[in-house]
Scaffold this motif. Structure first.
Motif, mmCIF file in Angstrom:
data_model
loop_
_atom_site.group_PDB
_atom_site.id
_atom_site.type_symbol
_atom_site.label_atom_id
_atom_site.label_comp_id
_atom_site.label_asym_id
_atom_site.label_seq_id
_atom_site.Cartn_x
_atom_site.Cartn_y
_atom_site.Cartn_z
ATOM 1 N N LYS A 35 52.161 25.003 -5.684
ATOM 2 C CA LYS A 35 51.902 26.118 -6.611
ATOM 3 C C LYS A 35 52.109 25.600 -8.028
ATOM 4 N N ILE A 36 51.080 25.731 -8.889
ATOM 5 C CA ILE A 36 51.203 25.192 -10.251
ATOM 6 C C ILE A 36 51.200 26.270 -11.333
ATOM 7 N N ASP A 37 50.850 27.521 -10.980
ATOM 8 C CA ASP A 37 50.765 28.527 -12.034
ATOM 9 C C ASP A 37 52.151 28.927 -12.541
ATOM 10 N N LYS A 38 52.189 29.405 -13.769
ATOM 11 C CA LYS A 38 53.448 29.812 -14.416
ATOM 12 C C LYS A 38 53.442 31.308 -14.729
ATOM 13 N N GLY A 39 52.806 32.086 -13.862
ATOM 14 C CA GLY A 39 52.754 33.523 -14.077
ATOM 15 C C GLY A 39 51.474 33.937 -14.782
ATOM 16 N N ALA B 261 50.899 23.860 4.040
ATOM 17 C CA ALA B 261 52.018 24.623 3.481
ATOM 18 C C ALA B 261 51.980 24.517 1.961
ATOM 19 N N ILE B 262 52.119 25.670 1.287
ATOM 20 C CA ILE B 262 52.137 25.712 -0.179
ATOM 21 C C ILE B 262 53.591 25.713 -0.647
ATOM 22 N N LEU B 263 53.920 24.797 -1.555
ATOM 23 C CA LEU B 263 55.300 24.593 -1.987
ATOM 24 C C LEU B 263 55.497 25.002 -3.446
ATOM 25 N N PHE B 264 56.687 25.478 -3.746
ATOM 26 C CA PHE B 264 57.163 25.672 -5.120
ATOM 27 C C PHE B 264 57.522 24.283 -5.655
ATOM 28 N N GLU B 265 57.439 24.086 -6.984
ATOM 29 C CA GLU B 265 57.671 22.750 -7.543
ATOM 30 C C GLU B 265 59.048 22.194 -7.163
ATOM 31 N N ARG B 266 60.074 23.028 -7.207
ATOM 32 C CA ARG B 266 61.412 22.555 -6.842
ATOM 33 C C ARG B 266 61.459 22.096 -5.389
ATOM 34 N N THR B 267 60.691 22.775 -4.540
ATOM 35 C CA THR B 267 60.653 22.378 -3.130
ATOM 36 C C THR B 267 59.977 21.022 -2.985
ATOM 37 N N MET B 268 58.888 20.807 -3.703
ATOM 38 C CA MET B 268 58.202 19.508 -3.680
ATOM 39 C C MET B 268 59.161 18.384 -4.051
ATOM 40 N N ARG B 269 60.023 18.633 -5.041
ATOM 41 C CA ARG B 269 60.934 17.599 -5.525
ATOM 42 C C ARG B 269 62.196 17.487 -4.661
ATOM 43 N N MET C 93 54.876 8.650 -1.547
ATOM 44 C CA MET C 93 53.702 8.722 -0.666
ATOM 45 C C MET C 93 52.453 8.984 -1.505
ATOM 46 N N ALA C 94 52.124 8.054 -2.430
ATOM 47 C CA ALA C 94 50.930 8.238 -3.244
ATOM 48 C C ALA C 94 49.695 8.266 -2.338
ATOM 49 N N LYS C 95 48.631 8.900 -2.833
ATOM 50 C CA LYS C 95 47.480 9.184 -1.979
ATOM 51 C C LYS C 95 46.583 7.964 -1.775
ATOM 52 N N ASP C 96 45.940 7.871 -0.590
ATOM 53 C CA ASP C 96 44.872 6.911 -0.386
ATOM 54 C C ASP C 96 43.680 7.651 0.209
ATOM 55 N N THR C 97 42.513 7.001 0.177
ATOM 56 C CA THR C 97 41.275 7.685 0.541
ATOM 57 C C THR C 97 41.265 8.142 1.994
ATOM 58 N N VAL C 98 41.756 7.295 2.897
ATOM 59 C CA VAL C 98 41.765 7.641 4.324
ATOM 60 C C VAL C 98 42.675 8.841 4.572
ATOM 61 N N THR D 219 48.952 18.139 -17.001
ATOM 62 C CA THR D 219 48.477 16.784 -16.678
ATOM 63 C C THR D 219 49.563 15.985 -15.973
ATOM 64 N N GLU D 220 50.785 16.048 -16.511
ATOM 65 C CA GLU D 220 51.903 15.314 -15.919
ATOM 66 C C GLU D 220 52.261 15.870 -14.542
ATOM 67 N N LEU D 221 52.211 17.205 -14.417
ATOM 68 C CA LEU D 221 52.558 17.836 -13.133
ATOM 69 C C LEU D 221 51.569 17.418 -12.037
ATOM 70 N N LEU D 222 50.279 17.391 -12.372
ATOM 71 C CA LEU D 222 49.276 16.993 -11.378
ATOM 72 C C LEU D 222 49.446 15.526 -10.988
ATOM 73 N N ALA D 223 49.779 14.677 -11.967
ATOM 74 C CA ALA D 223 50.006 13.255 -11.660
ATOM 75 C C ALA D 223 51.224 13.102 -10.748
ATOM 76 N N THR D 224 52.282 13.874 -11.051
ATOM 77 C CA THR D 224 53.490 13.832 -10.223
ATOM 78 C C THR D 224 53.191 14.316 -8.809
ATOM 79 N N ALA D 225 52.406 15.372 -8.712
ATOM 80 C CA ALA D 225 52.051 15.909 -7.392
ATOM 81 C C ALA D 225 51.351 14.849 -6.549
ATOM 82 N N ARG D 226 50.449 14.120 -7.152
ATOM 83 C CA ARG D 226 49.766 13.042 -6.405
ATOM 84 C C ARG D 226 50.763 11.991 -5.938
ATOM 85 N N GLU D 227 51.706 11.650 -6.805
ATOM 86 C CA GLU D 227 52.718 10.662 -6.428
ATOM 87 C C GLU D 227 53.553 11.127 -5.238
#
Length: 300
Positions: free
Chosen positions: A108-112, A77-85, A1-6, A130-138
């Motif tokens: 959530k992207i912080d590592k403590g 809703a804020i997700l942990f990375e494992r939950t996103m995947r 579900m990559a992002k679109d402007t609308v 950088t890779e994590l943010l790109a993956t999040a958008r995807e």
């Protein structure tokens, strides 16, 4: 579900103006055992990290699929990375949240955090950002969350926390996402009110440096002085000001939040209060509905 402007605009509108609150489902490695214990699962119920994360994923899925967990009262809703995947009902979690529930997904992207310095804790470096943010958008994620902590009213420490939060926030914005800037003031800080006054001034400085394409969400401790952050909520670069529960009980957090008309909730522990793995689905859904209704009421 990559992002679109609308899609991005409809999600931004939901966060900026929707009636409801943002659910925090992002307990990570360090806080997961505590969250599971609150849910009635002791540490002897699992022996590996994989089993532990499997159990917390099951709990999150139970929350996300509950009848009351919809956009009528939960806007994000804020997700942990494992939950996103992960998946829920056979769909990627972010897709399910938005397409089935109308709930905007954050990551959530912080590592403590680093050790305390100048009365505050800045974020640790985030490897592979950088890779994590790109993956999040995807995955269709709308925004990110990153938490620092302020222990006391120390101007140097607070300025460092806020500067780092906005520096990271600009990286997130450049990647096409909206950052939730979270400099938490501890609720038991002996200088909480003074720290909040300094924090507000530092946030205002940073907001004024953003251009008109750079928007943020602020996630802040419910202030000692009701209405302190109203002017931040009115700033043109702020989509929304949300409140963390910070260790308050659900009742206390909701009571304090209700005095701040321009803040909505983004609660984690308070959302899950009273939920148990041992409850039947009817009992669980009723308990969650009660929490959601309380938090929604305090947010609107």
């Amino acid at each position: 579900m990559a992002k679109d402007t609308v899609l991005e605009q409809s999600q931004a509108d939901r966060i900026a103006a929707g009636a409801g609150f943002i659910a925090a489902l992002d307990q990570s490695g360090g806080s997961t055992p505590k969250a599971l214990k609150q849910y009635g699962i002791e540490e002897d119920a699992y022996s590996t990290e994989e089993e532990m994360f499997g159990l917390i994923h099951d709990m999150r899925c139970r929350i996300m699929t509950a009848p009351e967990f919809t956009s009528e009262k939960v806007i994000g809703a804020i997700l942990f990375e494992r939950t996103m995947r992960g998946e829920v009902n056979g769909m990627p979690v972010p897709t399910y949240l938005w397409e089935e529930r109308g709930v905007v997904p954050f990551l959530k992207i912080d590592k403590g955090m680093e050790d305390v310095k100048d009365g505050a804790q800045i974020l640790k470096p985030i490897p592979g950002l950088t890779e994590l943010l790109a993956t999040a958008r995807e995955f269709g994620i709308f925004g990110t969350k990153e938490r620092s902590v302020i222990h006391e009213a120390n101007e140097t420490g607070i300025a460092a926390v806020v500067a780092q939060q906005f520096e990271l926030g600009k990286e997130v914005i450049a990647a096409g996402l909206v950052p939730i800037v979270e400099p938490e003031v501890l609720i038991d800080s002996p200088t909480k009110a003074e720290a909040e006054t300094i924090l507000k001034a530092e946030i205002e400085k940073q907001l004024d440096l953003l251009d008109e394409t750079q928007n943020v969400v602020l996630k802040l401790t419910i202030p000692t002085e009701a209405g302190l952050y109203d002017s931040l909520a009115d700033h043109p670069r702020v989509l929304r000001v949300v409140a963390l529960s910070g260790g308050y009980s659900t009742a206390d957090a909701c009571e304090k939040l209700s005095k701040n008309e321009k803040m909505i909730a983004s609660f984690s522990r308070a959302l899950a209060e009273g939920l148990s793995a041992q409850q039947s689905d009817d009992e669980f859904n009723a308990a969650l509905a009660e929490n959601i209704n309380k938090i929604y009421g305090a947010s609107v």
